[in-house]
Every structure is written in structure tokens, then in C-alpha cells.
Design an enzyme around this catalytic site. Structure first.
Site, PDB file in Angstrom:
ATOM      1  N   TYR A 144      37.947  38.799  43.418  1.00 18.88           N
ATOM      2  CA  TYR A 144      37.822  39.116  44.846  1.00 18.88           C
ATOM      3  C   TYR A 144      38.690  40.327  45.158  1.00 18.88           C
ATOM      4  O   TYR A 144      39.847  40.387  44.735  1.00 18.88           O
ATOM      5  CB  TYR A 144      38.288  37.923  45.688  1.00 18.88           C
ATOM      6  CG  TYR A 144      38.220  38.148  47.185  1.00 18.88           C
ATOM      7  CD1 TYR A 144      36.993  38.322  47.826  1.00 18.88           C
ATOM      8  CD2 TYR A 144      39.375  38.174  47.963  1.00 18.88           C
ATOM      9  CE1 TYR A 144      36.933  38.518  49.194  1.00 18.88           C
ATOM     10  CE2 TYR A 144      39.321  38.365  49.338  1.00 18.88           C
ATOM     11  CZ  TYR A 144      38.096  38.543  49.959  1.00 18.88           C
ATOM     12  OH  TYR A 144      38.036  38.727  51.309  1.00 18.88           O
ATOM     13  N   ASP A 239      43.671  45.491  40.907  1.00 16.80           N
ATOM     14  CA  ASP A 239      43.886  44.807  42.183  1.00 16.80           C
ATOM     15  C   ASP A 239      45.027  43.806  42.007  1.00 16.80           C
ATOM     16  O   ASP A 239      44.830  42.714  41.480  1.00 16.80           O
ATOM     17  CB  ASP A 239      42.605  44.110  42.636  1.00 16.80           C
ATOM     18  CG  ASP A 239      42.787  43.399  43.974  1.00 16.80           C
ATOM     19  OD1 ASP A 239      43.947  43.312  44.442  1.00 16.80           O
ATOM     20  OD2 ASP A 239      41.788  42.939  44.540  1.00 16.80           O
ATOM     21  N   LYS A 267      49.605  41.096  50.457  1.00 21.01           N
ATOM     22  CA  LYS A 267      50.275  39.786  50.475  1.00 21.01           C
ATOM     23  C   LYS A 267      51.813  39.892  50.444  1.00 21.01           C
ATOM     24  O   LYS A 267      52.418  40.091  51.476  1.00 21.01           O
ATOM     25  CB  LYS A 267      49.688  38.897  49.389  1.00 21.01           C
ATOM     26  CG  LYS A 267      48.181  38.656  49.678  1.00 21.01           C
ATOM     27  CD  LYS A 267      47.506  37.552  48.913  1.00 21.01           C
ATOM     28  CE  LYS A 267      46.144  37.278  49.535  1.00 21.01           C
ATOM     29  NZ  LYS A 267      44.991  37.595  48.722  1.00 21.01           N
TER      30      LYS A 267
HETATM   31  C1  LIG Z   1      43.742  38.383  49.201  1.00 21.93           C
HETATM   32  C2  LIG Z   1      43.163  39.368  48.269  1.00 21.93           C
HETATM   33  C3  LIG Z   1      42.542  40.534  48.716  1.00 21.93           C
HETATM   34  C4  LIG Z   1      42.249  40.788  50.163  1.00 21.93           C
HETATM   35  O1  LIG Z   1      43.380  40.907  50.938  1.00 21.93           O
HETATM   36  P1  LIG Z   1      43.242  40.641  52.533  1.00 21.93           P
HETATM   37  O2  LIG Z   1      44.582  41.014  53.060  1.00 21.93           O
HETATM   38  O3  LIG Z   1      42.908  39.193  52.677  1.00 21.93           O
HETATM   39  O4  LIG Z   1      42.152  41.519  53.021  1.00 21.93           O
HETATM   40  C5  LIG Z   1      42.145  41.459  47.783  1.00 21.93           C
HETATM   41  N1  LIG Z   1      42.330  41.249  46.473  1.00 21.93           N
HETATM   42  C6  LIG Z   1      42.906  40.126  46.001  1.00 21.93           C
HETATM   43  C7  LIG Z   1      43.115  39.965  44.536  1.00 21.93           C
HETATM   44  C8  LIG Z   1      43.319  39.139  46.886  1.00 21.93           C
HETATM   45  O5  LIG Z   1      43.830  38.004  46.420  1.00 21.93           O
END
Ligand SMILES: *Cc1c(COP(=O)(O)O)cnc(C)c1O
Length: 437
Positions: A144, A239, A267
Site C-alpha cells: 500500500y 516506501d 507516520k
Molecule cells: C500508511 C501508509 C501510507 C499512506 O500514508 P497516509 O498518511 O495514510 O496517507 C503509505 N505507505 C505505507 C507503507 C503506509 O503504511
């Protein structure tokens, strides 16, 4: 358990908020029942609207690595709020945060702050496309990267939980530019690259996947991925919105010897407030406006509250270096859960990286990609979820999420969790043997 207030709030919420939530992963569609409403949290505990306490392993889906409402982060926020909430101009603390990130992550020569991981992903793609003059991207099934159109294809937990493979509303022409490979399979990437020679702008990957449940990269997977990308003239985008500053003070890609061209953060670097970041080489990052032609902007990008909360969180992490302790806590939880599943004779495969872990319930086969993860028994997980909740432990309401351990989770708290799991699994075992007999 008294959940009267939660039920009242749910009945109000369902009228005004689609699905009673502001983010679908919070719904209990996969586990059943009406979700608890949360009032407050402190350390490793959260309290619902009826003031029931729970040991929390959601930890705001990752940001709360220091536990909830860490006194230093709260004090920094209170101090910052008095100075004004935003100015539409660059502040010293933004420079300080960028310097701290650059100091911890060698490839982060430049940093742009945004307000979410989604924005970071969207901008990383735009940059990669501008840097290469190519349109296609390769992502992995189960990873994701936020909910931007190009990245919402086979995008992990949210969709996996709700059975939505690909989102509605994404134009087919755009989705066609996103190719999907199998996590941990270099061959699958090689095949896609061969089918689109000279067309792939970037390979985007979670270096430790945590959105199909925790799935670790096999040895050499990331290194070979970087080699493949660079051989083809494509960028590697790591990511690290979850893994960044979660598994070490910096980037887990770099710790495994891989230098991504772009890295996404989020995060933890916002300390619990909305945040995201794109970082990378000066060559690529300087394509961003106003230095270069790639447009990206945000009214509240780098807003002082998020930046101050993130800065304070990173300072505490740097000063206290809790990563060995977090790994030990994760290990304690893992081995306790392993024993609990074994003694209840409930199959589970537990994947762990430091302080994040997932028990894939009902399967004992290795979990190395999204297809493996989908072999878990989501109905059994739903029962486990509710049995844990009854015993005072809050898990994410989906099989395909991670459990997050924070520095506030003490050995006693973890042992309490294991006792709860023993009770929960014994109850599941009894229920299933009653059905069989
Ligand atoms: C949470 C997450 C996102 C998205 O971040 P948001 O602040 O919720 O838009 C993207 N990549 C990874 C790996 C994530 O866990």
C-alpha cells in the site's frame, strides 16, 4: 463489556460518516460488530467511550512508537500551539526536521514535507515520471502506498479486507500504467520489465511490507530489485512510511545495503499528527517546483504542529535509541503468541520485523507474498480479534494489518497480552472442538 456509549455514537456516526468512519480500515466489516469509539489513550493503553481500557497494538497504525501521549511530545505541541498554528512560510523547525532526517538517511539529500503518506506516494511517482520521461510503474500485490489513483491497484490491507481488488473511480487508462508484481519475486519484476522495455519510470516497494500483514523481504530481494531498476533506467522508490524510524533510526533500505532513489516517509516523523515526506537525491528532488518543473504544493505542508511533534519524537528516538529494546519486546510478544497458538493447536504463521508483527491465523505455511497472506483464515481471525478484545487487548480489525509495539509496552503489558491470547485461543479451540463433536 459495557459498550453502551460506543453503540450510541456508532448509531449517530453511521448517519453522517460513510460507513461511520473517516478511513475504511477503521470499520469492523471484516470482524463483525459495531466498532468501539475511542476517547483517550496513554502509553500502551487506549480507553473507549465507556472507559474500558485496552492494551493497544494499533498505535494509530504506526505513528505512536513512543506510546500514546508521550509527555515530551505533548509538551512540545502545547508549546508550539502557543506560537501560532501556521504561517504559510518556512519555519526553523522545518529545516531542523529535514536536517535530522538527512542526518539519519544518507540518500535523503533533500526533503519535502507533505501532509500524508498518500501525497508522498503521489509526488514520488510524479517525480519519477518527470526524471525518466516514462509513464509506467511497477508495484507489488499487497503493498500500500496511499490512495492516489496510480497506486490504488492491488493495494493491500484496506482492499484485501473489504474484498476490493482495485478501487472504483480509477480510470482504466491510468490503472493500465500500473503493473503489479509478486512481492519477493524478482522474476515477476523481470518479466514485467521485459514486457515494457524503456517504459518503466519506477519500481515502488515497501522494503518491509506491512499492509498485507507483515511480510519480510527475502535475502537479496531488495538489492536485486535496485539492480533491476537501475539496469533499466528506472528509479527505485522505497516506501518507508511505516518502516522509516520504526526498525532503526533511519531507513531499513539503507540498513540492508540498498540506496533508493526516492524514499517516502510518514507516520512516525509526524509524531501522531498528519504528515508525509518525499526525500531523495538532489538530482531528482530538485525537479520539484520552485526549483524545477514538477508541481507539488500544500497549504498545511510542513505545518508547525506536525513538524514539532515529529521533531520531538525523532529527538526522543535519537537520544534513547530504543530499537534493541523494541526488537526485544517484539520478540517477547512473538514467542509468547507462538506458544499460545501451539498449545491451543490453532495454526498460525507469525511474521515479525522488530516491533511490528502479524500472526497469520489458520495457516502454517510461510507468508512471503500477498497470495500466501490470503491463505489465512479471516473468519478465525475475526473470532480471535473479538476474543482478544473481550480480554482487554485491542488489535487492528483485519488479518492484513500489523501489530505495533511501542516503547511504552512493558514486559508486564506484553505478558498480560500473552495471557489474554492463551485464554482467547483456548476459547476458540473449545468452540471448534464442540462444533466437531
Ligand atoms: C500508511 C501508509 C501510507 C499512506 O500514508 P497516509 O498518511 O495514510 O496517507 C503509505 N505507505 C505505507 C507503507 C503506509 O503504511
Amino acid at each position: 463489556m459495557n459498550d453502551r456509549k460506543s453503540r450510541e455514537l456508532f448509531n449517530r456516526a453511521i448517519v453522517k460518516l460513510p460507513g461511520a468512519v473517516n478511513s475504511p480500515v477503521r470499520a469492523w466489516s471484516a470482524v463483525g460488530g459495531a466498532p468501539l469509539f475511542i476517547n483517550r489513550a496513554s502509553g500502551s493503553f487506549i480507553f473507549d467511550a465507556d472507559d474500558n481500557p485496552f492494551i493497544d497494538y494499533v498505535c494509530s497504525y504506526g505513528p505512536a512508537i513512543l506510546g500514546h501521549a508521550h509527555p515530551r511530545v505533548v509538551a512540545a505541541l502545547a508549546d508550539q500551539a502557543k506560537l501560532g498554528l501556521g504561517f504559510g512560510a518556512t519555519t526553523e523547525i522545518e529545516v531542523e526536521l529535514a536536517e535530522l532526517i538527512s542526518g539519519a538517511i544518507a540518500c535523503a539529500e533533500r526533503v519535502r514535507l507533505v501532509s500524508s503518506g498518500t501525497e508522498a506516494g503521489m509526488t514520488a511517482l510524479r517525480l519519477a515520471r518527470a526524471a525518466t520521461g516514462r509513464a509506467k510503474i511497477i508495484k507489488f500485490d499487497g503493498c500500500y502506498h496511499g490512495h492516489s489513483d496510480s497506486l490504488l491497484v492491488k493495494a493491500g490491507s484496506g482492499g484485501m479486507t473489504l474484498g476490493i481488488a482495485d478501487s472504483g473511480g480509477v480510470p482504466a487508462a491510468l490503472a493500465a500504467l500500473t503493473m503489479v508484481a509478486r512481492y519477493n519475486s524478482v522474476e515477476s519484476v523481470d518479466r514485467l520489465l521485459a514486457s515494457a522495455r524503456g517504459e518503466v519510470a519506477a519500481i515502488i516497494v515497501e522494503p518491509v511490507a506491512a499492509n498485507m500483514g507483515v511480510v519480510l523481504p527475502l535475502p537479496n530481494f531488495l538489492r536485486e530489485l535496485a539492480e533491476l531498476a537501475h539496469r533499466e533506467g528506472a528509479l527505485l522508490i522505497a516506501d518507508e512510511v511505516i518502516s522509516g524510524f520504526r526498525l532503526n533510526f533511519g531507513s531499513i533500505s539503507e540498513a540492508t545495503g540498498v540506496t533508493p532513489d526516492l524514499i517516502m516517509l510518514g507516520k512516525i516523523i509526524g509524531g501522531g499528527l498528519p504528515v508525509g515526506a518525499i526525500a531523495g537525491s538532489a538530482r531528482v528532488m530538485d525537479l520539484l517546483a520552485p526549483r524545477g518543473p514538477v508541481y507539488q504544493a500544500g497549504t498545511l505542508s510542513g505545518n508547525p504542529l506536525s513538524v514539532r511533534a515529529g521533531l520531538e519524537t525523532l529527538k526522543v528516538l535519537k537520544e534513547t535509541n530504543p530499537y534493541a529494546a523494541l526488537d526485544a519486546s517484539g520478540g517477547r510478544l512473538e514467542s509468547g503468541l507462538r506458544k499460545a497458538f501451539a498449545s491451543a493447536e490453532v495454526a498460525a504463521r507469525i511474521n515479525r520485523a522488530g516491533s511490528i508483527l502479524t500472526p497469520f491465523v489458520g495457516t502454517s505455511a510461510p507468508c512471503n507474498d500477498a497470495d500466501d497472506a490470503r491463505k489465512s483464515d479471516t473468519q478465525l481471525f475475526a473470532k480471535f480479534f473479538h476474543a482478544m478484545l473481550e480480554r482487554g487487548v485491542n488489535l487492528a480489525p483485519s488479518q492484513f494489518e500489523a501489530m505495533f509495539v511501542s516503547t511504552a509496552h512493558s514486559e508486564e503489558t506484553i505478558d498480560q497480552t500473552i495471557v489474554a491470547a492463551e485464554g482467547a485461543l483456548a476459547a476458540l479451540h473449545d468452540a471448534s472442538s464442540m462444533r466437531q463433536s
